[in-house]
Design an enzyme around this catalytic site. Structure first.
Site, PDB file in Angstrom:
ATOM      1  N   ARG A 244       9.463  18.181  72.810  1.00 33.53           N
ATOM      2  CA  ARG A 244       9.778  16.810  73.218  1.00 33.53           C
ATOM      3  C   ARG A 244      10.532  16.778  74.548  1.00 33.53           C
ATOM      4  NH1 ARG A 244       7.085  16.754  69.427  1.00 33.53           N
ATOM      5  NH2 ARG A 244       7.414  15.762  67.404  1.00 33.53           N
TER       6      ARG A 244
ATOM      7  N   TYR B 213       0.483   7.066  62.200  1.00 34.07           N
ATOM      8  CA  TYR B 213      -0.473   8.185  62.195  1.00 34.07           C
ATOM      9  C   TYR B 213       0.027   9.305  63.119  1.00 34.07           C
ATOM     10  CZ  TYR B 213      -4.558  10.938  63.506  1.00 34.07           C
ATOM     11  OH  TYR B 213      -5.413  11.987  63.789  1.00 34.07           O
TER      12      TYR B 213
ATOM     13  N   GLY C  42       6.653  20.197  68.065  1.00 35.47           N
ATOM     14  CA  GLY C  42       8.087  19.923  68.238  1.00 35.47           C
ATOM     15  C   GLY C  42       8.550  19.846  69.674  1.00 35.47           C
TER      16      GLY C  42
ATOM     17  N   SER D 139      -9.841  15.555  71.802  1.00 41.52           N
ATOM     18  CA  SER D 139     -10.099  15.878  70.394  1.00 41.52           C
ATOM     19  C   SER D 139     -11.532  15.504  70.006  1.00 41.52           C
ATOM     20  CB  SER D 139      -9.121  15.089  69.525  1.00 41.52           C
ATOM     21  OG  SER D 139      -9.525  15.094  68.175  1.00 41.52           O
TER      22      SER D 139
ATOM     23  N   THR E  37     -10.128  24.543  66.632  1.00 39.13           N
ATOM     24  CA  THR E  37      -9.050  24.379  65.645  1.00 39.13           C
ATOM     25  C   THR E  37      -9.447  25.041  64.338  1.00 39.13           C
ATOM     26  OG1 THR E  37      -8.354  22.318  66.655  1.00 39.13           O
ATOM     27  CG2 THR E  37      -7.665  22.686  64.392  1.00 39.13           C
TER      28      THR E  37
ATOM     29  N   GLN F 119     -11.622  20.011  72.367  1.00 39.57           N
ATOM     30  CA  GLN F 119     -11.214  20.608  71.084  1.00 39.57           C
ATOM     31  C   GLN F 119     -12.317  20.398  70.058  1.00 39.57           C
ATOM     32  OE1 GLN F 119     -10.428  18.411  68.377  1.00 39.57           O
ATOM     33  NE2 GLN F 119     -10.083  20.036  66.902  1.00 39.57           N
TER      34      GLN F 119
ATOM     35  N   THR G   3      -5.375  15.181  70.238  1.00 42.47           N
ATOM     36  CA  THR G   3      -4.814  14.317  69.195  1.00 42.47           C
ATOM     37  C   THR G   3      -5.894  13.317  68.775  1.00 42.47           C
ATOM     38  OG1 THR G   3      -3.910  12.892  70.943  1.00 42.47           O
ATOM     39  CG2 THR G   3      -2.404  14.499  69.983  1.00 42.47           C
TER      40      THR G   3
HETATM   41  C1  GLV Z   1      -6.136  15.454  63.286  1.00 42.66           C
HETATM   42  O1  GLV Z   1      -6.197  16.378  64.021  1.00 42.66           O
HETATM   43  C2  GLV Z   1      -4.931  15.045  62.636  1.00 42.66           C
HETATM   44  O2  GLV Z   1      -3.962  15.826  62.595  1.00 42.66           O
HETATM   45  O3  GLV Z   1      -4.904  13.910  62.154  1.00 42.66           O
END
Ligand code: GLV
Length: 391
Positions: free
Chosen positions: A312, A26, A310, A108, A157, A129, A80
């Site tokens: 890292r 995921y 991206g 999140s 978002t 968020q 996330t």
């Molecule tokens: C949720 O924000 C996802 O990208 O899964």
């Protein structure tokens, strides 16, 4: 596998061993062909740095501020989803690591630990968020809960009214908690540390939603929750009422176009995040770092411009700063740390990035971020998208 963790890739490999496949996948996936997901990292690597020598490198600092808040480095933990499935109580642990380190943690809406859980685990304000659902009373309640928890910024978002298709999530039957299918049970049997942690916490569902939202038929699936509940009609008018109801620092996430960047400025937001959602939404969109210079050119004087996607390493943070970003976010990098080693892994991730940022800045002959601009990039090796717009 070396026991000494020296880079984010070490954390990623360890997380891949310790986290059940559906949750590792995921995090470590993009939508459809994953071309945007890959471009996010590849385009950072295409930027080359310019080494300078014999510069006094004493008294260096990478301190900065994000929406007026002092930070140890210009890096925040990105929001996330399902972070508490990378490691038991993941959001509480990551928030605590971020707070102790001195950078913001963004919780999140689709977290496992709730706003109140994270508040109870921290002493300083974190960021929240927000996703916008059709049920406006629920959205208002979320905003009010974030206020009550003294969150110091709201990250709204704008690029996930609908969900991009991630093949792996469908194939793995992603749900939280995982269903007791044979394939899941076989995979979980190889993750005893993770299972032990999850067995000892009550937090296994979507903590901000279960018990708070009405009329939800399936609270274990991100895909069915977004399909049923997220508001496909979200528009700039909604940004206005959310800003008014929130009343604090507002950051708009998911901007990838100059026109949208101008609308973000017009909305009165404090910052925008140039973001393609980690390559998880519109596959085929440009990388975030490739879009950044155009957005900075369009609105950089009018609003604080941040970027995610991206990142890292500390080298990536420096490159983003050089192209005009005044804030960066790490998502997968901290999730790997969390999945690998819990709170200590998130701290390790932040230490690695800070050290890389500091040393890279120094190799480029600079001692503070305020002196870093596109001059630290090798001008002759710049990809077309990184050339100064209008040059
Ligand atoms: C949720 O924000 C996802 O990208 O899964």
């Amino acid at each position: 596998m070396s026991a000494v963790i020296t880079c984010i890739e070490d954390l990623r490999r360890l997380a891949q061993r310790r986290v059940p496949r559906m949750f590792y996948d995921y995090a470590d996936a993009g939508s459809w062909t994953e071309s945007t997901y890959r471009a996010n990292e590849a385009d950072f690597q295409a930027l080359k740095l310019r080494q300078r020598v014999a510069v006094n490198l004493e008294n260096r600092s990478v301190a900065a501020s994000l929406v007026g808040q002092p930070v140890r480095m210009p890096v925040a933990l990105a929001p996330t989803g399902l972070t508490g499935m990378q490691h038991a109580d993941g959001e509480m642990l990551a928030a605590r690591a971020a707070e102790r380190f001195g950078v913001p943690f963004t919780l999140s809406t689709m977290s496992i630990c709730s706003i109140e859980d994270v508040r109870s685990a921290t002493e300083k304000p974190f960021w929240f968020q927000l996703y916008v659902m059709k049920d406006r009373a629920f959205v208002e309640a979320l905003i009010d809960r974030a206020k009550a928890a003294q969150c110091s910024a709201l990250v709204l978002t704008l690029d996930l009214q609908i969900l991009g298709q991630r093949h792996k999530d469908l194939k793995n039957g992603l749900s939280s908690p995982p269903k007791p299918t044979l394939a899941n049970l076989i995979n979980l049997a190889t993750k005893p540390r993770w299972c032990w942690g999850l067995a000892r916490t009550p937090r296994r569902g979507f903590g901000n939603i279960v018990g708070h939202a009405k009329g939800v038929s399936n609270t274990t699936s991100l895909a069915s929750w977004t399909a049923e509940q997220f508001d496909p009609a979200l528009n700039w008018g909604d940004v206005e009422w959310i800003k008014k109801r929130w009343g604090g620092k507002l950051i708009l996430k998911g901007i990838l176009d100059e026109e949208d960047a101008r609308l973000a400025v017009a909305s009165g937001a404090d910052a925008l995040i140039v973001s393609n959602h980690g390559g998880r939404q519109l596959d085929g969109a440009e990388s975030s770092i490739a879009v950044l210079p155009r957005i900075v050119q369009a609105v950089g004087r009018d609003i604080e411009v941040h970027v995610d996607g991206g990142i890292r390493s500390g080298q990536d943070v420096l490159k983003a700063w050089a192209l005009g970003a005044r804030g960066t976010y790490i998502g997968r990098a901290f999730l790997y740390g969390l999945g690998a080693m819990g709170e200590a892994g998130v701290t390790r991730c932040l230490e690695i990035i800070e050290r890389e940022l500091d040393l890279t800045m120094a190799f480029c002959g600079k001692t503070r971020l305020a002196d870093v601009d596109r001059g630290v990039l090798a001008a002759h090796a710049l990809p077309a998208w990184a050339q100064a717009p209008g040059a």
